[in-house]
Each structure stands twice: as structure tokens, then as C-alpha cells.
Design an enzyme around this catalytic site. Structure first.
Site, mmCIF file in Angstrom:
data_model
loop_
_atom_site.group_PDB
_atom_site.id
_atom_site.type_symbol
_atom_site.label_atom_id
_atom_site.label_comp_id
_atom_site.label_asym_id
_atom_site.label_seq_id
_atom_site.Cartn_x
_atom_site.Cartn_y
_atom_site.Cartn_z
ATOM 1 N N GLN A 147 1.324 5.990 4.417
ATOM 2 C CA GLN A 147 2.466 5.814 5.325
ATOM 3 C C GLN A 147 3.735 6.426 4.740
ATOM 4 O O GLN A 147 4.823 6.248 5.290
ATOM 5 C CB GLN A 147 2.699 4.323 5.617
ATOM 6 C CG GLN A 147 1.564 3.650 6.363
ATOM 7 C CD GLN A 147 1.424 4.130 7.797
ATOM 8 O OE1 GLN A 147 2.322 4.769 8.363
ATOM 9 N NE2 GLN A 147 0.275 3.843 8.393
ATOM 10 N N CYS B 111 -5.342 -3.676 10.340
ATOM 11 C CA CYS B 111 -6.113 -3.511 9.096
ATOM 12 C C CYS B 111 -5.356 -4.061 7.896
ATOM 13 O O CYS B 111 -5.472 -3.528 6.788
ATOM 14 C CB CYS B 111 -6.482 -2.054 8.854
ATOM 15 S SG CYS B 111 -7.597 -1.409 10.087
ATOM 16 N N LYS C 76 -2.300 11.295 9.909
ATOM 17 C CA LYS C 76 -1.016 10.626 10.169
ATOM 18 C C LYS C 76 0.151 11.580 9.963
ATOM 19 O O LYS C 76 1.307 11.203 10.156
ATOM 20 C CB LYS C 76 -0.862 9.406 9.245
ATOM 21 C CG LYS C 76 -1.870 8.300 9.512
ATOM 22 C CD LYS C 76 -1.575 7.093 8.670
ATOM 23 C CE LYS C 76 -2.796 6.220 8.463
ATOM 24 N NZ LYS C 76 -3.073 5.337 9.604
ATOM 25 N N HIS D 176 -3.337 -2.182 3.089
ATOM 26 C CA HIS D 176 -4.288 -1.872 4.155
ATOM 27 C C HIS D 176 -5.687 -2.243 3.637
ATOM 28 O O HIS D 176 -5.939 -2.177 2.429
ATOM 29 C CB HIS D 176 -4.205 -0.363 4.423
ATOM 30 C CG HIS D 176 -4.967 0.117 5.607
ATOM 31 N ND1 HIS D 176 -6.316 0.366 5.574
ATOM 32 C CD2 HIS D 176 -4.555 0.415 6.865
ATOM 33 C CE1 HIS D 176 -6.701 0.804 6.769
ATOM 34 N NE2 HIS D 176 -5.660 0.844 7.565
ATOM 35 N N ASP E 267 -1.129 4.246 -2.719
ATOM 36 C CA ASP E 267 -1.540 4.580 -1.365
ATOM 37 C C ASP E 267 -0.305 5.089 -0.625
ATOM 38 O O ASP E 267 0.577 4.315 -0.254
ATOM 39 C CB ASP E 267 -2.121 3.338 -0.682
ATOM 40 C CG ASP E 267 -2.521 3.612 0.762
ATOM 41 O OD1 ASP E 267 -2.335 4.759 1.224
ATOM 42 O OD2 ASP E 267 -3.018 2.683 1.426
HETATM 43 C C1 PLP Z 1 -1.253 2.178 4.311
HETATM 44 C C2 PLP Z 1 -2.551 2.770 4.766
HETATM 45 N N1 PLP Z 1 -3.530 2.978 3.873
HETATM 46 C C3 PLP Z 1 -4.703 3.524 4.230
HETATM 47 C C4 PLP Z 1 -4.967 3.876 5.527
HETATM 48 C C5 PLP Z 1 -6.313 4.425 5.861
HETATM 49 O O1 PLP Z 1 -6.265 5.690 6.375
HETATM 50 P P1 PLP Z 1 -7.621 6.341 6.877
HETATM 51 O O2 PLP Z 1 -8.142 5.427 7.950
HETATM 52 O O3 PLP Z 1 -7.233 7.664 7.424
HETATM 53 O O4 PLP Z 1 -8.538 6.401 5.725
HETATM 54 C C6 PLP Z 1 -3.988 3.655 6.492
HETATM 55 C C7 PLP Z 1 -4.226 4.018 7.906
HETATM 56 O O5 PLP Z 1 -4.539 3.279 8.779
HETATM 57 C C8 PLP Z 1 -2.755 3.081 6.103
HETATM 58 O O6 PLP Z 1 -1.795 2.845 6.999
#
Ligand code: PLP
Ligand code: ZN
Lengths: 150, 420
Positions: free
Chosen positions: B215, B378, B238, B135, B212
Site C-alpha cells: 500500500q 483481509c 495496485k 494483511h 510489506d
Molecule cells: C498491505 C497489503 N499486503 C499484501 C497484499 C496482498 O497483495 P496480493 O493479493 O497482490 O498478493 C495487499 C493487497 O490486498 C495489501 O493491501
């Protein structure tokens, strides 16, 4: 169905058979993107004196952005820069109308079909992509030809 | 469609009653089919009630207060930390740092390492390793760190099947590597990554590993000790919690050694005009008034998920995902971007549909009450890797039903007819 107000037959026709697509000779080139859905356009403007001689473009994106570039080509090629700018401003106004305007068919011709799109905030950028690119490219082309001003 | 062959499903009739928004009806009579869970989840009544109760009964700033409300608010906020620690099997509650989301958690790690002393310091001789399926939240902080320090950014590529290409792991992770940061589950491809292989390699060269788990945490058992990583980041919204709350878990001895990033109230021990000393972790990394109600909401979300059982949530989503993959194969011209089996796979499925742009797919589905996400999610480098401008993504959660998969399939047939 509400969807039909966005996807008018005219729009789908332009999407399936875009007018003037492909890059040809130009005085200025720009590349614009719509980050929300990844629509992209590379657009060139060719001026002949004060007349828009050609608008050529290579693009990928949704039906709305593709159709709108095709309609742009129909509407501005052959007009003077001044006339074309009026069309561009009328189209921008229509897209910012949030569904409240039907558009002036005298000026906008096929582009009034986009009136329904103005109800969908996420899609207004798609419809404007080509037009903003044209505005930008035209400003660049004019900067290279300071003698043209109207 | 009969769904009797599906096993491991949760009692979604009962679960869905807890989620008020799921009973919404859109566009003149179409029931909401919410398939955008990878972007954010819906919230159960239990979480909404916890938020209300906090504001109606206990609202106060936390820590150092001597009045009743301050004590209650502090107990609730710190109680949420205990719940998170238990949920991820953290050895100590002091390893759980509250942030505002996963992005802040990952930025915090990058900044800790940028300002750290040896041996953790990332500098011009260092290398940082990520993957092509991250992401943007796990790409951009490392690009910034690399630009600011002169470190070199490297990444794992992807196979045509949508998995990590580990074939050059020995060239990527070397003695120069200071940090490896990888996603446990891809938000675009759905791939579950073999992070143990990466962790072992990183350990062998003395590099730190950040994971990370944005998900992953909402969908399956997350055990930070079993992962053996150094940092694990995830985001509350999430996983049934409100927006504005995220978590960074870090190993205690690292958190003791690493410098703070944001300065302010709460994170200090003593302050003079010349200098300050810092509170021990986790408070060292929580400058200013924290997202208190949001943390309480996360605690309630964790209670909700734990009462069902994360193994059961995972089994449910696995069954739904397998069923969705099977049925998507019926749709002509549909190409799944990512693994085409439910093995080592999360509940997000991205696809393209012939020449029809995802923006148009999503719009026509929306007209039928079906909420999906379209775009690059993203994770633009993934789209570039597979030569596509964008995808349509359907993503499931514990309240998703096989009937919703059927609605999606019918919707996609309708999309094809509409643009056909
Ligand atoms: C794999 C992953 N990492 C990071 C994020 C970022 O999350 P947040 O926007 O809540 O910081 C997301 C969410 O969109 C994600 O799917
Ligand atoms: Zn678009």
C-alpha cells in the site's frame, strides 16, 4: 430502482424487528459464517418429536442475512421436520435462480421477498446463511434422535 | 461544493483520459466513482498498449533464446527489472525478484528463512514478530513458518487511534528475534507506520526486517536504501500494472546466502540427476517461465507514475484524503476506523455507519455507481481489535477527484435515509 427489488419492505421490516432472535434451549447448536462479508450466526434447533419446536439464534450481519434468519424462524417453527425441509429446499432453489424465479408463495410465504436478492451473486450467501445453519443443526439434532425420520 | 481551497491536486481531467474504464457509466446513467483502489488500481492506456505491443510484436520465452523475438522479450523483461530497481532506488538490479504478487513475495521470504542455514534459520528457538494490522498475506506465511519450525510468533498491538503500539518494543524484539515483518501502510486503517524505529531496534538485536510495501509503493516515493530493511515486498496490480506480477527486493548478500524456495527451469546453473547448482540472484528465486508480459506492464506503469512524479502523486492523495476526512465528519453516526487526521496516513479510509452493516452500505453505494469495498479487507484481526464485524472502505488514487469525495458523501446520506 433496481435496489428496491432486493430491499423489499418485508425484508427491511424483518431486519428492523427480527422474529425469534436470541438463544434458547435446543437439541443442537451450530455456528456458521459468511466469509465474504463477515455475517455470523449461532443457531439452535429444538425438536419435539418430529416437529420443529424452536429455532433460536444470535447473529450479526447485513440486513439480508438478518432478515432471512427471521423469516426462517417464522416459516419452520411449528412444522414437521419433513415439511420444514421442503421449505428449505424451495428457498435454496429460489436463491439459486439468478432472478429467474418468483418463488412459490404457497410454500415460501414472506420468503418470496428474497427473489430479488438472487440476482446479486455476492448476496445469495447472506440470504442462505441462516437456512444452511438450520439444515446443519437439524441434521445434528436428528442424529441425536435416530427415532425421528421423515 | 467548491474545492478551490485544496492544494497539490494533479490535473485529473488529463489523467483520467488515460484510463478508459473511468469513463464507464453504470446503472442507467451513473458515472463510475471508483473508490476501491486499495484493492486494485485501474490501468492506463499506456500499460494496456505495452501489453498489446508485447504480445503483438515481441512474444517469446525469455533467456537463452537465439532468435530475434527471444532477445527482444528478454530485453523487455530485464528492462522492466531495471525500471523497478530505479523506482525503488535499489543498489543493484540483481536485488529485484519478480513474483506473481506481494503474497508470493512474503511467502518466499518466510520459506527462505525456514530452509536457511545459520544465522538466518528460523527454528524452535526463534521468534518472529509481526503486527496486528497486517494483511493476511503478512500473517499466514509467518503462522505457517512458526507451526512448521516451532518458532514463536509475536506481534505489536494497536492503539485506540489506529496506530502501532510500540510501548513494548523491547519485550517484542529480543535476541531471539530472527525476523520482523511489518506493513509500511495499513490497507484497512490507512496508517503509515514508523518503520525506522522498528528497523533500528531489529538491527540492534541482529534480526532481519521485511516490509510489506503493497500500500506504499503505489502512492509515494519508495526508497529501499532509506528504509534500511532487508526485504521489501509489493504487488503490481495496485500500482497501475496488470495482475500476476509482484516484486520482492532483498539485500544482495542475503539473496546470495539464502536458499531457493521453488525449483525449476531458469533458476539453475547446472543440473545432474543427483544435484543442481543455482543461478545467482535474482534468477535463483524465479523458477519457471516468469510473468513476462506482466513484468513489461509493470515497467510501463512505473514509467507512467515516474513521469508524473511520486512526490506529486503523494501530495495529490494527501489533499484528497484530508478533504475526505473533513467531509466524512459531516455524516452522522460515521466512525472512522483508523487515524482521524491526514497525518502519517495513506489514502484508504475505513469507517462504520451507525448500525448499518457495511454490506448494505456498499450495496446502496453501488446503486449510485460508487465502488467501495466492504468486509474485513483481509485484515480480520484489525476488525476484532476494534470490536466490529467489518468496515466500508473508500480508497483513493492519482485519478481520484474532490468531486468523487462529494459523490461519496451524498451517497452515504442516501444510505442513511434508505435504512433510516
Ligand atoms: C498491505 C497489503 N499486503 C499484501 C497484499 C496482498 O497483495 P496480493 O493479493 O497482490 O498478493 C495487499 C493487497 O490486498 C495489501 O493491501
Ligand atoms: Zn451479508
Amino acid at each position: 430502482m433496481k435496489l428496491d427489488s432486493m430491499y423489499q419492505e418485508i425484508i427491511l421490516d424483518h431486519y428492523r424487528n427480527p422474529h425469534g432472535k436470541g438463544l434458547r434451549d435446543g437439541d443442537a447448536e451450530v455456528h456458521h459464517v459468511n466469509p465474504t462479508c463477515g455475517d455470523e450466526i449461532t443457531l439452535r434447533v429444538k425438536l419435539d418429536g418430529a416437529v420443529v419446536a424452536d429455532v433460536s439464534y444470535e447473529s450479526q450481519g447485513c440486513s439480508i442475512s438478518q432478515a432471512s434468519a427471521s423469516v426462517l424462524n417464522d416459516l419452520v417453527v411449528g412444522k414437521t421436520v419433513g415439511e420444514a425441509q421442503q421449505v428449505q429446499e424451495a428457498f435454496l432453489e429460489l436463491m439459486q435462480s439468478k432472478g429467474q424465479s418468483e418463488g412459490d408463495e404457497e410454500i415460501l410465504e414472506d420468503a418470496v421477498a428474497f427473489a430479488g436478492v438472487s440476482k446479486y451473486p455476492a448476496r445469495v450467501k447472506c440470504a442462505l446463511l441462516g437456512w444452511m445453519a438450520w439444515k446443519d443443526a437439524t441434521a445434528k439434532a436428528l442424529a441425536g434422535h435416530p427415532e425421528i425420520s421423515d | 461544493m467548491t474545492h478551490s481551497h485544496l492544494t497539490g491536486l494533479l490535473d485529473t481531467d488529463a489523467i483520467r483520459k488515460d484510463f478508459p474504464v473511468l469513463s464507464r457509466v453504470l446503472h442507467d446513467g451513473k458515472p463510475l466513482v471508483y473508490l476501491d483502489n486499495a484493492a486494485t488500481s485501474q490501468k492506463p492506456r499506456q500499460v494496456l498498449d505495452a501489453l498489446n505491443a508485447y504480445y503483438e510484436q515481441h512474444n517469446s520465452n525469455v533467456h537463452r533464446g537465439v532468435h530475434v523475438l527471444a532477445e527482444e522479450a528478454t530485453a523487455l523483461y530485464e528492462g522492466a527489472r531495471d525500471k523497478v530497481a530505479a523506482f525503488i532506488n535499489a543498489p543493484s538490479r540483481n536485488e529485484v525478484i519478480f513474483t506473481k504478487n506481494a503474497s508470493e513475495s512474503l511467502n518466499l521470504v518466510a520459506n527462505m528463512l525456514g530452509w536457511a542455514d545459520e544465522p538466518y534459520r528460523v527454528d524452535a528457538d526463534s521468534e518472529i514478530v509481526i503486527t496486528e494490522m497486517e494483511h493476511h498475506s503478512n500473517i499466514v506465511p509467518w503462522q505457517l513458518l512458526a507451526q512448521r519450525t516451532g518458532a514463536k510468533l509475536k506481534w505489536f498491538g494497536l492503539t485506540d487511534e489506529g496506530r502501532l503500539d510500540l510501548s513494548n518494543i523491547d519485550e517484542l524484539i529480543t535476541e531471539k528475534t530472527k525476523i520482523v515483518s511489518v506493513t509500511l501502510v495499513s490497507n484497512l486503517l490507512g496508517t503509515v507506520n514508523p518503520v525506522e524505529t522498528i528497523v533500528r531496534k531489529a538491527q540492534s538485536v541482529g534480526a532481519l526486517v521485511a516490509i510489506d510495501a503493497s500500500q506504499a509503493a503505489p502512492h509515494a516515493v519508495l526508497d529501499v536504501q532509506a528504509l534500511e530493511a532487508d526485504f521489501v515486498a509489493f504487488t503490481g496490480h495496485k500500482m497501475l500494472a496488470p495482475t500476476g506480477i509482484g516484486v520482492l527486493w532483498g539485500r544482495q548478500e542475503l539473496l546470495e546466502d539464502l536458499p531457493p524456495f521453488l525449483g525449476g527451469g531458469e533458476m539453475i546453473e547446472t543440473v545432474t540427476m543427483g544435484s543442481s547448482t543455482y543461478a545467482p540472484a535474482p534468477h535463483k528465486f524465479e523458477a519457471g517461465t516468469p510473468p513476462i508480459a506482466q513484468a513489461v506492464g509493470l515497467g510501463a506503469a512505473i514509467d507512467y507514475l515516474s513521469a508524473i512524479g511520486m512526490d506529486k502523486v503523494a501530495a495529490h492523495e494527501h489533499a484528497i484524503t484530508a478533504y475526505a476526512i473533513e467531509r466524512l465528519a459531516e455524516v452522522p453516526d460515521l466512525r472512522i476506523i483508523g487515524p482521524r487526521t491526514a497525518v502519517d496516513r495513506g489514502a484508504a479510509i475505513s469507517f462504520t455507519l451507525g448500525d448499518i452493516h457495511p454490506h448494505d452500505v456498499g450495496q446502496v453505494l453501488d446503486e449510485q455507481g460508487i465502488a467501495v469495498r466492504v468486509g474485513h479487507h483481509c485484515a480480520r484481526p484489525v476488525c476484532l481489535r476494534y470490536g466490529i464485524p467489518a468496515t466500508t472502505r473508500a480508497s483513493f488514487y492519482l485519478y481520484s477527484t474532490p468531486g468523487e469525495v462529494d459523490a461519496l458523501i451524498d451517497g452515504l446520506h442516501h444510505v442513511r435515509n434508505f435504512f433510516g
